[in-house]
Design a protein around this motif. Structure first.
Motif, PDB file in Angstrom:
ATOM      1  N   ILE A 261       0.829  -1.201   0.000  1.00 59.51           N
ATOM      2  CA  ILE A 261       0.000   0.000   0.000  1.00 59.51           C
ATOM      3  C   ILE A 261       0.867   1.255   0.000  1.00 59.51           C
ATOM      4  O   ILE A 261       1.989   1.249   0.509  1.00 59.51           O
ATOM      5  N   PHE A 262       0.333   2.325  -0.580  1.00 55.92           N
ATOM      6  CA  PHE A 262       0.928   3.647  -0.443  1.00 55.92           C
ATOM      7  C   PHE A 262       0.449   4.245   0.871  1.00 55.92           C
ATOM      8  O   PHE A 262      -0.724   4.119   1.234  1.00 55.92           O
ATOM      9  N   LEU A 263       1.355   4.903   1.587  1.00 54.56           N
ATOM     10  CA  LEU A 263       0.987   5.587   2.817  1.00 54.56           C
ATOM     11  C   LEU A 263       0.711   7.059   2.530  1.00 54.56           C
ATOM     12  O   LEU A 263       1.306   7.637   1.608  1.00 54.56           O
ATOM     13  N   PRO A 264      -0.165   7.699   3.289  1.00 57.40           N
ATOM     14  CA  PRO A 264      -0.516   9.107   3.028  1.00 57.40           C
ATOM     15  C   PRO A 264       0.701  10.017   3.125  1.00 57.40           C
ATOM     16  O   PRO A 264       1.591   9.800   3.954  1.00 57.40           O
ATOM     17  N   ARG A 265       0.720  11.041   2.294  1.00 60.64           N
ATOM     18  CA  ARG A 265       1.856  11.966   2.297  1.00 60.64           C
ATOM     19  C   ARG A 265       2.006  12.673   3.632  1.00 60.64           C
ATOM     20  O   ARG A 265       3.091  13.099   4.001  1.00 60.64           O
ATOM     21  N   GLY A 266       0.931  12.797   4.391  1.00 54.07           N
ATOM     22  CA  GLY A 266       0.996  13.474   5.667  1.00 54.07           C
ATOM     23  C   GLY A 266       1.778  12.734   6.731  1.00 54.07           C
ATOM     24  O   GLY A 266       2.110  13.284   7.775  1.00 54.07           O
ATOM     25  N   MET A 267       2.092  11.487   6.494  1.00 50.31           N
ATOM     26  CA  MET A 267       2.845  10.708   7.474  1.00 50.31           C
ATOM     27  C   MET A 267       4.295  11.164   7.574  1.00 50.31           C
ATOM     28  O   MET A 267       4.907  11.096   8.637  1.00 50.31           O
ATOM     29  N   SER A 268       4.863  11.580   6.448  1.00 51.58           N
ATOM     30  CA  SER A 268       6.291  11.885   6.408  1.00 51.58           C
ATOM     31  C   SER A 268       6.562  12.883   5.304  1.00 51.58           C
ATOM     32  O   SER A 268       5.765  13.043   4.371  1.00 51.58           O
ATOM     33  N   ASP A 269       7.729  13.554   5.398  1.00 51.61           N
ATOM     34  CA  ASP A 269       8.128  14.475   4.329  1.00 51.61           C
ATOM     35  C   ASP A 269       8.404  13.721   3.038  1.00 51.61           C
ATOM     36  O   ASP A 269       8.124  14.214   1.942  1.00 51.61           O
ATOM     37  N   ALA A 270       8.969  12.511   3.167  1.00 49.88           N
ATOM     38  CA  ALA A 270       9.254  11.685   1.998  1.00 49.88           C
ATOM     39  C   ALA A 270       8.111  10.701   1.777  1.00 49.88           C
ATOM     40  O   ALA A 270       7.507  10.224   2.737  1.00 49.88           O
ATOM     41  N   PRO A 271       7.783  10.379   0.526  1.00 43.77           N
ATOM     42  CA  PRO A 271       6.708   9.417   0.272  1.00 43.77           C
ATOM     43  C   PRO A 271       7.098   8.017   0.753  1.00 43.77           C
ATOM     44  O   PRO A 271       8.237   7.576   0.581  1.00 43.77           O
ATOM     45  N   LEU A 272       6.119   7.323   1.347  1.00 44.35           N
ATOM     46  CA  LEU A 272       6.356   6.010   1.937  1.00 44.35           C
ATOM     47  C   LEU A 272       5.405   4.973   1.353  1.00 44.35           C
ATOM     48  O   LEU A 272       4.294   5.296   0.922  1.00 44.35           O
ATOM     49  N   VAL A 273       5.846   3.713   1.368  1.00 43.84           N
ATOM     50  CA  VAL A 273       4.978   2.587   1.054  1.00 43.84           C
ATOM     51  C   VAL A 273       5.165   1.541   2.151  1.00 43.84           C
ATOM     52  O   VAL A 273       6.164   1.540   2.871  1.00 43.84           O
ATOM     53  N   ALA A 274       4.191   0.654   2.260  1.00 44.98           N
ATOM     54  CA  ALA A 274       4.269  -0.410   3.260  1.00 44.98           C
ATOM     55  C   ALA A 274       3.918  -1.736   2.620  1.00 44.98           C
ATOM     56  O   ALA A 274       3.128  -1.796   1.668  1.00 44.98           O
ATOM     57  N   THR A 275       4.506  -2.802   3.151  1.00 42.88           N
ATOM     58  CA  THR A 275       4.242  -4.147   2.657  1.00 42.88           C
ATOM     59  C   THR A 275       4.061  -5.089   3.837  1.00 42.88           C
ATOM     60  O   THR A 275       4.548  -4.835   4.938  1.00 42.88           O
ATOM     61  N   THR A 276       3.363  -6.189   3.584  1.00 42.83           N
ATOM     62  CA  THR A 276       3.240  -7.231   4.594  1.00 42.83           C
ATOM     63  C   THR A 276       3.338  -8.583   3.918  1.00 42.83           C
ATOM     64  O   THR A 276       3.071  -8.717   2.724  1.00 42.83           O
ATOM     65  N   SER A 277       3.719  -9.589   4.702  1.00 41.82           N
ATOM     66  CA  SER A 277       4.159 -10.837   4.094  1.00 41.82           C
ATOM     67  C   SER A 277       3.782 -12.046   4.937  1.00 41.82           C
ATOM     68  O   SER A 277       3.450 -11.940   6.128  1.00 41.82           O
ATOM     69  N   SER A 278       3.874 -13.207   4.305  1.00 36.99           N
ATOM     70  CA  SER A 278       3.716 -14.472   5.020  1.00 36.99           C
ATOM     71  C   SER A 278       4.828 -14.704   6.021  1.00 36.99           C
ATOM     72  O   SER A 278       4.736 -15.623   6.835  1.00 36.99           O
ATOM     73  N   ASP A 279       5.897 -13.895   5.974  1.00 37.96           N
ATOM     74  CA  ASP A 279       6.987 -14.039   6.946  1.00 37.96           C
ATOM     75  C   ASP A 279       6.694 -13.312   8.260  1.00 37.96           C
ATOM     76  O   ASP A 279       7.579 -13.182   9.108  1.00 37.96           O
ATOM     77  N   CYS A 280       5.452 -12.866   8.434  1.00 37.93           N
ATOM     78  CA  CYS A 280       4.986 -12.235   9.687  1.00 37.93           C
ATOM     79  C   CYS A 280       5.556 -10.844   9.926  1.00 37.93           C
ATOM     80  O   CYS A 280       5.527 -10.354  11.064  1.00 37.93           O
ATOM     81  N   THR A 281       6.072 -10.180   8.906  1.00 36.57           N
ATOM     82  CA  THR A 281       6.598  -8.837   9.097  1.00 36.57           C
ATOM     83  C   THR A 281       5.816  -7.802   8.292  1.00 36.57           C
ATOM     84  O   THR A 281       5.290  -8.090   7.221  1.00 36.57           O
ATOM     85  N   VAL A 282       5.764  -6.609   8.862  1.00 34.25           N
ATOM     86  CA  VAL A 282       5.289  -5.418   8.157  1.00 34.25           C
ATOM     87  C   VAL A 282       6.501  -4.517   7.966  1.00 34.25           C
ATOM     88  O   VAL A 282       7.242  -4.259   8.917  1.00 34.25           O
ATOM     89  N   LYS A 283       6.729  -4.053   6.749  1.00 34.11           N
ATOM     90  CA  LYS A 283       7.869  -3.200   6.458  1.00 34.11           C
ATOM     91  C   LYS A 283       7.399  -1.875   5.867  1.00 34.11           C
ATOM     92  O   LYS A 283       6.445  -1.837   5.083  1.00 34.11           O
ATOM     93  N   VAL A 284       8.094  -0.804   6.243  1.00 31.84           N
ATOM     94  CA  VAL A 284       7.848   0.525   5.674  1.00 31.84           C
ATOM     95  C   VAL A 284       9.080   0.934   4.883  1.00 31.84           C
ATOM     96  O   VAL A 284      10.216   0.802   5.360  1.00 31.84           O
ATOM     97  N   TRP A 285       8.854   1.436   3.664  1.00 29.69           N
ATOM     98  CA  TRP A 285       9.929   1.753   2.728  1.00 29.69           C
ATOM     99  C   TRP A 285       9.830   3.206   2.277  1.00 29.69           C
ATOM    100  O   TRP A 285       8.731   3.751   2.161  1.00 29.69           O
TER     101      TRP A 285
END
Length: 343
Positions: A261-285
């Motif tokens: 998913i794309f995260l809202p621009r209001g979260m950070s000065d730089a644009p962010l995306v997030a992912t989740t996986s069968s490996d039980c982790t959520v990552k923000v990029w």
């Protein structure tokens, strides 16, 4: 969407974030509310500023106040598990797809059953996208077809089939009459909903494309891949204005990346995306550099199936084994993720 291709091994330490990324410390005691579902949660979406809607293997669609973890509505009508949920944020209408080959429309304020039923696919429905005005719906299935529906009448207006196009997800492009669609044939397609014709196909990837999302400005598309042991498992950024090459890839998950998913621009000065996986982790990029900014391991959650943005500080994550996780994202000093509640 069919089964996840990789099972999570019980030795959960294997799936922690890469050594060069400092993983957020796991929350010892997140607030535990009553579970919204009695079985695995397959998909989640944001409905209003304080409401989310989820579907599960228990065949139920649940509307919850994610701030309090309270289930407010339980819609029962599907004969098999719910596979996808879609809605227009701020509206009262909810669409759910199921393994029973149907799509149902629910009204948040209606006490009776489903408002409308859409039947026309021959296999499990695995993709849903609704127009911003809630008048048109597009569904996709493992039967290789897409259907365009009139929401009010339930009538199928158009139907299109592409050989081997086992649909995994659909997403409407904001401000356009187009949808993005991922498939088990490893191709991401852009469809013109006016005539339900393929307008563009992105270069084929090496792995099944599991999920897609489109940025708020309609310029970028994210897709995520299945895989195992770190092969595949990436998310990919595409530019919808120059639809030829990959912009960047987000690599770091060890099992299938189920949601992006794309995260809202209001979260950070730089644009962010997030992912989740069968490996039980959520990552923000970081969107443009593909740098992994933080990673949160949700111990005991089983495969993670879906992500939804609630507001500028909160993300919801659906899981197979431990319900729905409410996560707080803090961008004040770097980026950190913290689990605050489960329901």
């Amino acid at each position: 969407m069919g089964k996840f291709q990789s099972k999570v091994k019980r030795n959960s330490s294997k799936y922690r974030a890469d050594s060069h990324v400092e993983e957020s410390a796991p929350v010892q005691s997140p607030q535990q509310h009553n579970r919204a579902h009695s079985d695995a949660v397959t998909y989640i979406a944001a409905l209003k500023s304080d409401l989310c809607v989820s579907g599960g293997k228990d065949k139920v669609v649940v509307v919850s106040n994610w701030r309090t973890g309270t289930a407010l509505k339980r819609f029962v009508g599907h004969d098999r598990e719910v596979t996808k949920i879609t809605c227009v944020f701020g509206s009262n209408r909810i669409f759910s797809a199921s393994r029973d080959k149907s799509v149902l429309l629910w009204d948040l304020h209606c006490k009776a059953g489903s408002v409308q039923k859409f039947v026309g696919h021959h296999l499990i429905v695995t993709g849903l996208a609704v127009s911003p005005d809630c008048t048109k719906l597009v569904s996709g299935s493992r039967d290789n077809t897409l259907c365009k529906w009139d929401v009010e009448s339930g009538q199928c207006l158009l139907k299109a089939a592409v050989s081997r196009n086992l649909v995994t997800h659909l997403c409407w492009v904001p401000g356009e009459s187009c949808i993005v669609q991922t498939s088990e044939d490893k191709i991401t397609r852009v469809w013109d909903t006016r005539n339900l014709q393929v307008a563009h196909t992105f270069p084929v990837k090496q792995h099944i494309q599991m999920h897609c999302d489109v940025s708020e400005d309609g310029n970028y598309c994210l897709t995520s891949s299945n895989g195992f042991s770190g092969q595949g498992c990436e998310a990919t950024l595409w530019d919808l204005r120059q639809t030829k090459n990959i912009v960047c890839e987000y690599k770091g998950h060890l099992q299938s990346t189920a949601s992006c998913i794309f995260l809202p621009r209001g979260m950070s000065d730089a644009p962010l995306v997030a992912t989740t996986s069968s490996d039980c982790t959520v990552k923000v990029w970081q969107r443009d550099t593909a740098a992994c900014l933080c990673s949160l391991f949700l111990d005991g959650s089983g495969p993670l199936s879906s992500l939804a943005v609630c507001d500028n500080t909160s993300i919801l994550c659906a899981s197979f084994s431990s319900g729905i996780h409410s996560l707080h994202i803090d961008c004040s000093e770097g980026v950190t993720l913290k689990q605050v509640a489960k329901f």
